[in-house]
Write a protein that holds these residues in place. Structure first.
Motif, mmCIF file in Angstrom:
data_model
loop_
_atom_site.group_PDB
_atom_site.id
_atom_site.type_symbol
_atom_site.label_atom_id
_atom_site.label_comp_id
_atom_site.label_asym_id
_atom_site.label_seq_id
_atom_site.Cartn_x
_atom_site.Cartn_y
_atom_site.Cartn_z
ATOM 1 N N VAL B 217 1.748 101.192 99.193
ATOM 2 C CA VAL B 217 0.996 100.051 98.315
ATOM 3 C C VAL B 217 0.784 100.574 96.915
ATOM 4 N N THR B 218 0.068 101.798 96.902
ATOM 5 C CA THR B 218 -0.372 102.174 95.456
ATOM 6 C C THR B 218 0.805 102.757 94.639
ATOM 7 N N ARG B 219 1.813 103.176 95.380
ATOM 8 C CA ARG B 219 2.912 103.863 94.619
ATOM 9 C C ARG B 219 2.615 105.289 94.148
ATOM 10 N N GLY B 220 1.559 105.943 94.542
ATOM 11 C CA GLY B 220 0.936 106.922 94.016
ATOM 12 C C GLY B 220 1.816 108.174 95.040
ATOM 13 N N SER B 221 2.023 109.399 94.297
ATOM 14 C CA SER B 221 2.638 110.413 94.837
ATOM 15 C C SER B 221 1.158 111.397 95.408
ATOM 16 N N LYS B 246 5.106 96.541 89.600
ATOM 17 C CA LYS B 246 3.898 95.649 89.560
ATOM 18 C C LYS B 246 2.759 96.436 90.571
ATOM 19 N N LYS B 247 3.077 96.909 91.638
ATOM 20 C CA LYS B 247 1.996 97.736 92.319
ATOM 21 C C LYS B 247 1.475 98.863 91.571
ATOM 22 N N THR B 248 2.343 99.480 90.929
ATOM 23 C CA THR B 248 1.827 100.663 90.044
ATOM 24 C C THR B 248 0.698 100.054 89.065
ATOM 25 N N VAL B 249 1.015 99.045 88.392
ATOM 26 C CA VAL B 249 0.002 98.310 87.560
ATOM 27 C C VAL B 249 -0.992 98.239 87.976
ATOM 28 N N GLY B 250 -1.256 97.612 89.537
ATOM 29 C CA GLY B 250 -2.406 97.239 90.308
ATOM 30 C C GLY B 250 -3.128 98.611 90.413
ATOM 31 N N SER B 251 -2.622 99.783 90.746
ATOM 32 C CA SER B 251 -3.120 100.954 90.802
ATOM 33 C C SER B 251 -3.637 101.376 89.697
ATOM 34 N N GLY B 262 -6.589 102.455 96.128
ATOM 35 C CA GLY B 262 -6.060 101.914 97.376
ATOM 36 C C GLY B 262 -7.143 100.758 97.641
ATOM 37 N N ILE B 263 -8.194 100.593 96.651
ATOM 38 C CA ILE B 263 -9.082 99.596 97.214
ATOM 39 C C ILE B 263 -8.782 98.132 97.063
#
Lengths: 70, 781
Positions: B217-221, B246-251, B262-263
């Motif tokens: 979801v967050t695309r975070g490593s 798009k998800k990374t922009v949300g993060s 992740g919130i």
């Protein structure tokens, strides 16, 4: 309520008790705690007031509904 | 009224749930709205919808592979809507709105690689004022270079120019080494590794296999400040890549504001929607095959868009006039009603929404999630009464009718003639007595003759008080019935009215009851005397009472064996509009209910609720009551067309019923109520107007009685009319009349109002509502 109501059709009406014609007088009508000044036909002598049909089922009913929803 | 009640209803209503095409789209494009714009010929609006969900649509839109198509509800019917071609049609026939420049932020972001995810990320971030440096590890565009043939010439270059034109920059990357990544992390807040670009080598950058697994979801490593696009070997590479951007922009939005990435990220991935769509009436339509396989003409696009089922949950709306009338749906109504009742000061615009529900529970029965509006409405009404926000005019008339039904002189109880105890009490209910007094008397005599030891109680059970949310009055009325019951050896009540049955069940559970329909089903002989076609209607109060429904069917089949059923019957039966006093609060909507219910069925309706019968007739549908088939007061064709009694007639008939049965069955000396010593003539058109204005004949009589003693207030010299008024309760009545040479009072006009004006006799000051006090006076002035 709009205090400047259209001309009322009160032609011919007079007070039975005083035999006086009716004149437009500012009267405070109340409903559900709210008060409005309205011109209503009243006896010039004893101040008995008439509420005509078109007012009761026109503006007055509208305001009653507004106040009931308040 | 608690928020938990609101949440309970909101959670169950899925109207706002997205359709499957949206939930299964990696970018959650609002395809339903977009398609409806195409149908309406508004391609520009369709583009706005596309741009809202699909970042860099001018590029992404050409690469959509239509993951939604197999989830489209047309998929099983004919073929899923061809959204990829529709999106291309939109892109070719519209222009995107130029992004509005935002104030520049100090946040710097770097991407390694320049494939779709990186371009989408840069495009979206720059619209929020951030600057992105896109490091080219190979040719600009990465994996996109392999699919340029899927889009018009120059589209990729145009998209890259757009991205750089928004303040981002492309730079050639040096050799991909751990030092390069370290340098990027040093100079930027975040580094985005676009693994979709085949020239990107994450391992060379020093990222371990664990560090190359992104949170979906967050695309975070797991490596701090590193975010990842997926590698390209997945099924739907381009839309998934765009979604990763798009998800990374949300993060990053969250990160830059000091919030955990992740919130509040529910439903960003594809998901199974809970929207329920009834496709039983959907007709298969062949998909549009474009002449040019890569492009729709405007006609082809419209044709394909018109196949869209426009998936929404309409199940409760399709069966309920109330839910349809206010152009919303239960979830929306719940919020409006909740806000309405908890508002202490201000205009309660949703009062009418609360008051015009029939409380019949059909919505709950048809809802796949059993979302229950009735329960919510009942709580809302009670809350309105308890907080003194219930409009007086809404139910006052029905409540006065209740009280007058139970007032001394109208309501009564008698033990069986000549006996000093009873096993059972027949309780016909206030409406049956008012509409079919002779039939009611015959039914009582039949019951007492057949079953023995049956008493009779005439009155109103209190259902209108419960419908109106008045718990004190409900308890008082129920208490009076309980008193009779306990003083007479706790007999079983035989109830004719399904609403009484429901009321006894919930408010008087200690009283043993039987439905008249179950009782009669067991004792009436088979006597098929009616050959005409008839359709049975189940009253809404019998919805959950299978025993009552079966009893009614047994009775009608014994008299009219060829009867038919309505489409909506039994547990799914519809209300006539009287339930919940909907017809009192909103007469026009009440009539919509009556028509909607009565037009279900070809033959004249037979109901075992007299209010349903009377209302169907008032709506223009000849109808009978079930007792008309057993104990008719007259010819069936006359009964079928007998008009609904008006409010004054109902009161008179209840009085007459008492007088008649006490005289004829109990042989009692009954003194008739005092008659007014003059005749009042009310022309039919004035009577009709009085019904609409809710003015009773008794109200007119009271005004004239007052005038007869004290004289009228005003006289008219022009036409000789007199005008008198009286305020017997919270309403002032005016009657304009003349007296003819025979001394008869001829009524010319009648009106009333609730407002108080000093100078009108009896209107010194407003007095509080005294419904309970009204009961003590016997119901009438």
């Amino acid at each position: 309520m709009d205090p400047t109501l259209p001309d009322m059709d009160i032609e011919g009406w007079f007070c039975q008790k005083c035999n006086s014609p009716l004149t437009m007088v500012k009267v405070n009508v109340t409903y559900m705690g709210a008060s409005f000044a309205v011109d209503l036909p009243s006896c010039a002598n004893c101040h008995t007031t008439m509420i005509p049909d078109f007012l009761a089922f026109g503006k007055m009913l509208e305001v009653e509904k507004l106040l009931e929803d308040k | 009224m608690h928020k938990v009640d609101l949440l309970a209803l909101e959670d169950r209503c899925t109207y706002e749930e997205p359709p499957a095409c949206q939930s299964f789209c990696p970018l959650h494009v609002e395809a339903r709205t977009m398609i409806q714009h195409i149908v309406a010929g508004k391609v520009g609006e369709a583009r706005k919808t596309l741009d809202r969900h699909m970042p860099l649509a001018q590029l992404t839109g050409w690469l959509c592979e239509g993951a939604c198509r197999e989830h489209c509800l047309r998929h099983g019917l004919d073929a899923g809507i061809n959204l990829p071609l529709l999106e291309r049609y939109i892109l070719q026939n519209s222009r995107s709105v130029k992004p509005f420049p935002m104030p520049a932020s100090a946040n710097r972001i770097a991407t390694v690689g320049t494939s779709l995810a990186a371009l989408v990320l840069a495009f979206d971030l720059s619209r929020k004022g951030h600057k992105v440096t896109l490091y080219e590890t190979g040719p600009r565009g990465g994996a996109l270079l392999s699919v340029v043939d899927r889009m018009p010439e120059g589209q990729l270059e145009g998209a890259c120019s757009l991205v750089s034109g928004l303040g981002n920059s492309f730079e050639e990357a040096p050799a991909q080494t751990p030092d390069f990544l370290a340098k990027l992390l040093d100079e930027n807040r975040v580094v985005f590794i676009d693994q979709g670009d085949p020239t990107v080598n994450p391992r060379a950058l020093g990222l371990s296999p664990e560090e190359l697994i992104a949170d979906p979801v967050t695309r975070g490593s797991v490596k701090d400040r590193v975010f990842l696009a997926p590698a390209s070997e997945i099924a739907n590479p381009f839309l998934e890549a765009a979604a990763a951007g798009k998800k990374t922009v949300g993060s990053l939005d969250r990160l830059f504001q000091g919030v955990q990435p992740g919130i509040a990220r529910e439903r960003e991935e594809v998901f199974q929607t809970t929207l329920v769509v009834d496709t039983s009436d959907a007709i298969p339509i062949e998909p549009v095959i474009p002449a040019d396989p890569l492009e729709f003409t405007p006609e082809e696009a419209k044709g394909e868009a018109a196949r869209c089922l426009n998936c929404t949950c309409q199940i409760c709306l399709s069966v309920c006039p109330h839910l349809r009338h206010y152009k919303g749906y239960p979830k929306k109504y719940a919020r409006e009603m909740y806000n309405n009742v908890i508002t202490a000061y201000g205009i309660h615009t949703a009062n009418i929404l609360v008051l015009s529900c029939a409380e019949c529970n059909l919505c709950k029965e048809v809802c796949p999630n059993q979302a229950e509006v009735t329960f919510f409405v009942q709580k809302a009404r009670k809350f309105m009464v308890d907080t003194n926000h219930m409009p007086a005019a809404a139910h006052e008339y029905a409540l006065e009718d209740l009280l007058s039904s139970n007032a001394p002189g109208t309501g009564f109880f008698r033990l069986p003639p000549g006996e000093n105890a009873c096993q059972k009490i027949f309780y016909p209910g206030c409406q049956l007595v008012a509409s079919r007094p002779q039939t009611t008397a015959q039914t009582y005599e039949y019951l007492n003759k057949t079953l023995k030891g049956v008493g009779l109680m005439s009155g109103c059970c209190g259902a209108p008080a419960k419908w109106s949310g008045r718990s004190v009055l409900t308890g008082t009325v129920a208490g009076e019935i309980k008193k009779v019951w306990s003083e007479n050896g706790q007999p079983t009540f035989i109830l004719a009215c399904p609403s009484c049955s429901l009321f006894f069940k919930t408010e008087l559970p200690e009283i043993n009851t039987e439905s008249l329909w179950e009782v009669l089903a067991g004792i009436v002989p088979d006597r098929p005397t009616v050959s005409m076609a008839l359709t049975l209607h189940d009253p809404c109060a019998s919805r959950y009472e299978e025993g009552i429904q079966k009893g009614a069917r047994k009775i009608i089949s014994s008299v009219a064996p060829s009867f038919s059923e309505q489409k909506y019957s039994g547990r799914l039966t519809k209300c006539c509009g009287y339930g919940g006093l909907a017809a009192h609060a909103q007469p026009e909507l009440g009539m919509e209910y009556s028509i909607d219910t009565a037009q279900d069925g070809d033959a004249p309706l037979v109901s075992y609720c007299i209010v349903c019968r009377d209302r169907f007739k008032a709506a223009g549908f000849p109808s009978l009551h079930l007792l008309d088939l057993l104990f008719p007061e007259g010819d069936l064709s006359e009964l079928m067309n007998r008009p609904m009694p008006n409010l004054s007639e109902k009161r008179d008939r209840r009085l007459d019923f008492r007088q008649q049965v006490l005289k004829s069955i109990w042989q009692e000396e009954v003194t008739d109520p005092p008659k007014i010593p003059y005749e009042i003539v009310i022309p039919p058109e004035i009577y009709e107007l009085m019904e609409k204005r809710r003015i009773l004949k008794g109200d007119v009589e009271a005004v004239i009685a007052e005038a007869a003693v004290h004289g009228p207030l005003f006289l008219n010299r022009n036409n000789g009319h007199s005008l008198a008024s009286l305020r017997p309760r919270q309403v002032t009545f005016w009657v304009e009349y003349t007296i003819d040479e025979d001394g008869r009072y001829l009524v010319h006009q009648v009106w009333c109002h609730r407002m108080v004006a000093p100078g009108v006799p009896g209107e010194g000051a407003e007095s509080p509502a005294t419904l309970e006090g009204y009961a003590r006076t016997g119901g009438r002035v």
